[in-house]
Design an enzyme around this catalytic site. Sequence first.
Site: not given
Length: 539
Positions: A198, A204, A256-257, A342, A373, A502
């Site tokens: 965005k 990253e 973004g999400r 978030e 399990h 960040k």
Amino acid sequence: MSVWGELAKNQRLAEGRHILDLFAADESRGTDFTVRAGEMVLDYAKTNIDPDARRLLLALAHECGVEDRRADMFGGVRINETEARAVLHIAQRAGDEAVISVDGVDVMARLRAIRARAYGFAQDVRQGRFRGQGGAITDVVNIGIGGSDLGPAMATLALAPWHDGPRVHYVSNVDGAHIADTLRGLDPETTLVIVASKTFTTIETMTNARTAREWMGARVSDPAAQFAAVSTALDKTTAFGIAQKRVFGFEDWVGGRYSMWGPIGLGLMMAVGAQNFEAMLAGGRAMDAHFCEAPLEQNMPVLLALVGLWHNQICGHATRAVLPYDQRLARLPAYLQQLEMESNGKRVDMAGRDLDRQSGPVVWGEPGTNGQHAFYQLIHQGTRVVPCEFLLAAQGHEPDLAHQHRLLAANCLAQSEALLRGRTLEEARAIMAAKGLEGEELDRQARHRVFPGNRPSTTLVYPQLTPFTLGQIIALYEHRVFVEGVVLGINSFDQWGVELGKELAVALAPLLEGDAADAASKDPSTRHLLAYLRAHQSA
Ligand code: F6P
């Protein structure tokens, strides 16, 4: 007394009560405590919410202004107040007839144009009209993180039965291992890289994008020709060298999400084609219509939110487990971690005042039956209560393996039944006695085999995991998060809490290089760790 106060009082009554008592007192609870949206049904009967608590929870939603806030969101009001932005991810899945504007300016025309261009490009890639420098595209690598990764990656896995396009890979982590392992074995001449960000500044993503460009540049003469970008920052995509015709923009009013419905879903479009992507949008749209039109007491996102608030805020359960009995929803818990945590992991309300209650819960999970399990031991017998949210399709996609799907479904139902009923000491003693134990040893062994039961769960059932159903599920959770946020009085659409880490990472990165670094300003623990890492880097 406030509604919160009345709910707390109701919860004190519920503490001494077994959910089974609620079933015994009300024959219709098994159907009455369910809600339907299209063909999808949410069962919340296996919770300790009684009719009174439900009435109070609905009153709370009403009192907190859920309906008005919902109208504001769909109406393009700038409800993301700390960023002065509208919240219009719903526009990305809106139909052809939709009219949506922000400050009186239509937003749909540009959005439709970009959607059409993205579909066109995806089809060009799928049908070999867009080619790499060594032939038709065989592999697409989406480089993005957070909302620019989790949604499309989750959905690409979920819709595996519809894959008929190129292979689509997702790289997110700045750990070089991620991109190295992904690119190994791919042919740069037939690989397309999508840089999805965005902001187009995320460290990253930009680092991985440069790594991918170098990897490609080593084999093809014009690497930029095999790059596409999805971003709101069109100046930055140009600066990176990606031609405008392969850049797909979106607006800052898509968080973004919440962005997988638009061009951030480009990789998914390439995997499954525009038609299936459209079916996913239609599912999201159907849930939007339900959310806007169904009365609160029959409104699935509202009820899912209220069940969540009951468990988290009223009962004090700090986490909730999302347990899809659907292997292709394996990434749903990770996706929901971002969506929910978030959005609702905030410590101040809209006015900037300290929250007078807990923020949203910790969300975690794994697909069933694998989780059974691994961590279900704690869910069944641990001292903390973990409300469980099961998801299950009536039908799988493998007709030859229908017997396996039945076993999967039986396991899902068995888990919610076990959580509900538990096993008493008498029952455990009888089992041990049948094995020949007696006396103190029988008691000792029996106590280990007691299940307290009375543990809450919800189950979401749907006919089959199709593109349409996936769209419904994702929109359901988006609106659930919205309702929870409104009731808590917080802004679910910013994420200031990610900033500090960040900034510090940027400052720390040079300190890891060589010994010229000055770490004096750092705390003793960080200094010690830095020293260790520096000492072992060159070892
Ligand atoms: O750091 C959090 C975050 O801003 C998320 O909200 C977002 O989805 C992710 O980073 C990626 O951001 P971008 O799409 O701008 O690269």
